[in-house]
Write a protein that holds these residues in place. Structure first.
Motif, PDB file in Angstrom:
ATOM      1  N   SER A   1       0.828  -1.201   0.000  1.00 46.17           N
ATOM      2  CA  SER A   1       0.000   0.000   0.000  1.00 46.17           C
ATOM      3  C   SER A   1       0.864   1.254   0.000  1.00 46.17           C
ATOM      4  CB  SER A   1      -0.925  -0.006   1.223  1.00 46.17           C
ATOM      5  OG  SER A   1      -1.792   1.106   1.211  1.00 46.17           O
ATOM      6  N   CYS A   2       1.929   1.225   0.783  1.00 47.78           N
ATOM      7  CA  CYS A   2       2.844   2.365   0.845  1.00 47.78           C
ATOM      8  C   CYS A   2       3.504   2.613  -0.512  1.00 47.78           C
ATOM      9  CB  CYS A   2       3.908   2.115   1.916  1.00 47.78           C
ATOM     10  SG  CYS A   2       5.006   3.506   2.222  1.00 47.78           S
ATOM     11  N   ALA A   3       3.952   1.547  -1.160  1.00 47.63           N
ATOM     12  CA  ALA A   3       4.617   1.674  -2.463  1.00 47.63           C
ATOM     13  C   ALA A   3       3.670   2.196  -3.535  1.00 47.63           C
ATOM     14  CB  ALA A   3       5.188   0.330  -2.883  1.00 47.63           C
ATOM     15  N   ALA A   4       2.389   1.911  -3.391  1.00 41.91           N
ATOM     16  CA  ALA A   4       1.407   2.316  -4.404  1.00 41.91           C
ATOM     17  C   ALA A   4       0.930   3.750  -4.220  1.00 41.91           C
ATOM     18  CB  ALA A   4       0.205   1.373  -4.362  1.00 41.91           C
ATOM     19  N   MET A   5       1.277   4.380  -3.114  1.00 43.68           N
ATOM     20  CA  MET A   5       0.686   5.683  -2.776  1.00 43.68           C
ATOM     21  C   MET A   5       0.937   6.748  -3.846  1.00 43.68           C
ATOM     22  SD  MET A   5       1.326   8.205   0.487  1.00 43.68           S
ATOM     23  CE  MET A   5       2.646   9.164  -0.304  1.00 43.68           C
ATOM     24  N   VAL A   6       2.178   7.025  -4.164  1.00 43.00           N
ATOM     25  CA  VAL A   6       2.482   8.094  -5.128  1.00 43.00           C
ATOM     26  C   VAL A   6       1.928   7.776  -6.516  1.00 43.00           C
ATOM     27  CG1 VAL A   6       4.343   9.318  -6.334  1.00 43.00           C
ATOM     28  CG2 VAL A   6       4.430   9.050  -3.846  1.00 43.00           C
ATOM     29  N   PRO A   7       2.132   6.556  -7.050  1.00 38.18           N
ATOM     30  CA  PRO A   7       1.524   6.260  -8.359  1.00 38.18           C
ATOM     31  C   PRO A   7       0.007   6.425  -8.372  1.00 38.18           C
ATOM     32  CG  PRO A   7       3.176   4.611  -7.822  1.00 38.18           C
ATOM     33  CD  PRO A   7       2.999   5.440  -6.595  1.00 38.18           C
ATOM     34  N   GLU A   8      -0.661   6.030  -7.289  1.00 31.17           N
ATOM     35  CA  GLU A   8      -2.119   6.182  -7.238  1.00 31.17           C
ATOM     36  C   GLU A   8      -2.521   7.650  -7.162  1.00 31.17           C
ATOM     37  OE1 GLU A   8      -3.507   3.733  -4.035  1.00 31.17           O
ATOM     38  OE2 GLU A   8      -3.158   1.851  -5.123  1.00 31.17           O
ATOM     39  N   ILE A   9      -1.761   8.446  -6.429  1.00 38.95           N
ATOM     40  CA  ILE A   9      -2.044   9.883  -6.365  1.00 38.95           C
ATOM     41  C   ILE A   9      -1.922  10.509  -7.749  1.00 38.95           C
ATOM     42  CG2 ILE A   9      -1.161  12.100  -5.525  1.00 38.95           C
ATOM     43  CD1 ILE A   9      -0.461  10.679  -2.887  1.00 38.95           C
ATOM     44  N   LEU A  10      -0.886  10.110  -8.496  1.00 33.89           N
ATOM     45  CA  LEU A  10      -0.643  10.711  -9.814  1.00 33.89           C
ATOM     46  C   LEU A  10      -1.647  10.245 -10.866  1.00 33.89           C
ATOM     47  CD1 LEU A  10       3.253  10.739  -9.861  1.00 33.89           C
ATOM     48  CD2 LEU A  10       1.695  12.702  -9.669  1.00 33.89           C
ATOM     49  N   LYS A  11      -2.474   9.271 -10.534  1.00 33.06           N
ATOM     50  CA  LYS A  11      -3.598   8.928 -11.394  1.00 33.06           C
ATOM     51  C   LYS A  11      -4.802   9.826 -11.121  1.00 33.06           C
ATOM     52  CE  LYS A  11      -2.372   4.024 -11.979  1.00 33.06           C
ATOM     53  NZ  LYS A  11      -2.774   2.619 -11.688  1.00 33.06           N
ATOM     54  N   LYS A  12      -4.790  10.476  -9.972  1.00 38.60           N
ATOM     55  CA  LYS A  12      -5.917  11.327  -9.565  1.00 38.60           C
ATOM     56  C   LYS A  12      -5.662  12.809  -9.823  1.00 38.60           C
ATOM     57  CE  LYS A  12      -7.203   8.026  -5.937  1.00 38.60           C
ATOM     58  NZ  LYS A  12      -7.364   7.772  -4.495  1.00 38.60           N
ATOM     59  N   VAL A  13      -4.385  13.203  -9.825  1.00 36.99           N
ATOM     60  CA  VAL A  13      -4.022  14.607 -10.064  1.00 36.99           C
ATOM     61  C   VAL A  13      -2.877  14.651 -11.067  1.00 36.99           C
ATOM     62  CG1 VAL A  13      -4.798  15.432  -7.807  1.00 36.99           C
ATOM     63  CG2 VAL A  13      -2.442  14.615  -8.078  1.00 36.99           C
TER      64      VAL A  13
END
Length: 243
Positions: free
Chosen positions: A67-79
């Protein structure tokens, strides 16, 4: 000189309560969009509904490696991008070392130290590519002197002080500012583990500060001209006399 944060995009960990929530509110009031990162999905949903379209939810469990590793990539899919990363999430252990256990120590170090390092590592390539960015970390006054009544917590914050100041120097050539804010005791859920007598005395003596006062310090750091870095800001209750 104060710089506008209008249109900036920030990501804040531990954003559903305490310092993270207070800083989210301040940034949105200044015209920024904030990706609110927290593991508490229900609390996030409640705050997103209250704060409106400038708040974006990101459910992440920072002590879960995937979950920690996915945080930044998931954020950059939203903004589109991240101008500001504020690593604020943390936990607290007070009392003597022998009063805690290994599992609790591991959890604290994973959240207070490891997750911060991982989050910063994940966002820096993105910011380096853009040639700009701000990274801020919540440290503590306990990261500046040997706090004998909370040695595990203090040790985690000493580690963060070293990490932040090392990264500040690494990021100078890339136009990325790295800073920390070091509060004294803040009225928040983190103090739930304080000895009750210590907490009572602190409240009665006015030796605690509000989360909004730490948010004010973060806003000051972020709004300085790009030629200025506030490398650390200590924010203490006026009546706090333990240091």
């Amino acid at each position: 000189m104060s710089q506008s944060l209008e249109g900036k995009i920030a990501a804040i960990t531990g954003a559903a309560s305490g310092i993270g929530l207070a800083t989210t509110e301040a940034l949105i009031a200044a015209g920024a969009t904030v990706v609110m990162v927290d593991y508490d999905e229900a609390a996030l949903a409640k705050e997103i509904a209250r704060l409106g379209e400038k708040a974006v939810a990101q459910v992440t469990n920072l002590i879960d490696p995937d979950s920690c590793a996915a945080m930044v990539p998931e954020i950059l899919k939203k903004v589109d991008h991240i101008d500001i990363l504020y690593c604020n999430a943390g936990t607290y252990i007070g009392g003597d070392l022998v009063e805690t256990d290994s599992a609790t120590i591991d959890r604290m170090l994973n959240l207070n130290v490891n997750a911060v390092m991982k989050n910063v590592r994940e966002v820096t390539p993105h910011m380096i590519e853009r040639g700009t960015g701000d990274i801020v970390v919540t440290c503590s006054i306990a990261g500046h002197f040997p706090t004998y009544w909370e040695p595990v917590y203090s040790g985690s914050k000493w580690a963060i002080t070293s990490f932040v100041q090392g990264m500040r120097r690494q990021m100078i050539p890339h136009g990325i500012r790295v800073a920390q804010v070091s509060p004294g005791p803040v009225i928040s859920a983190l103090l739930a583990d304080w000895p009750k007598e210590n907490l009572r005395k602190a409240k009665e003596s006015g030796s605690l500060i509000e989360a909004s006062e730490v948010a004010d310090a973060v806003m000051y750091i972020l709004t300085r001209d790009r030629t200025v870095t506030i490398r650390d800001m200590l924010v203490l209750p006026t009546n706090f006399d333990r240091v």
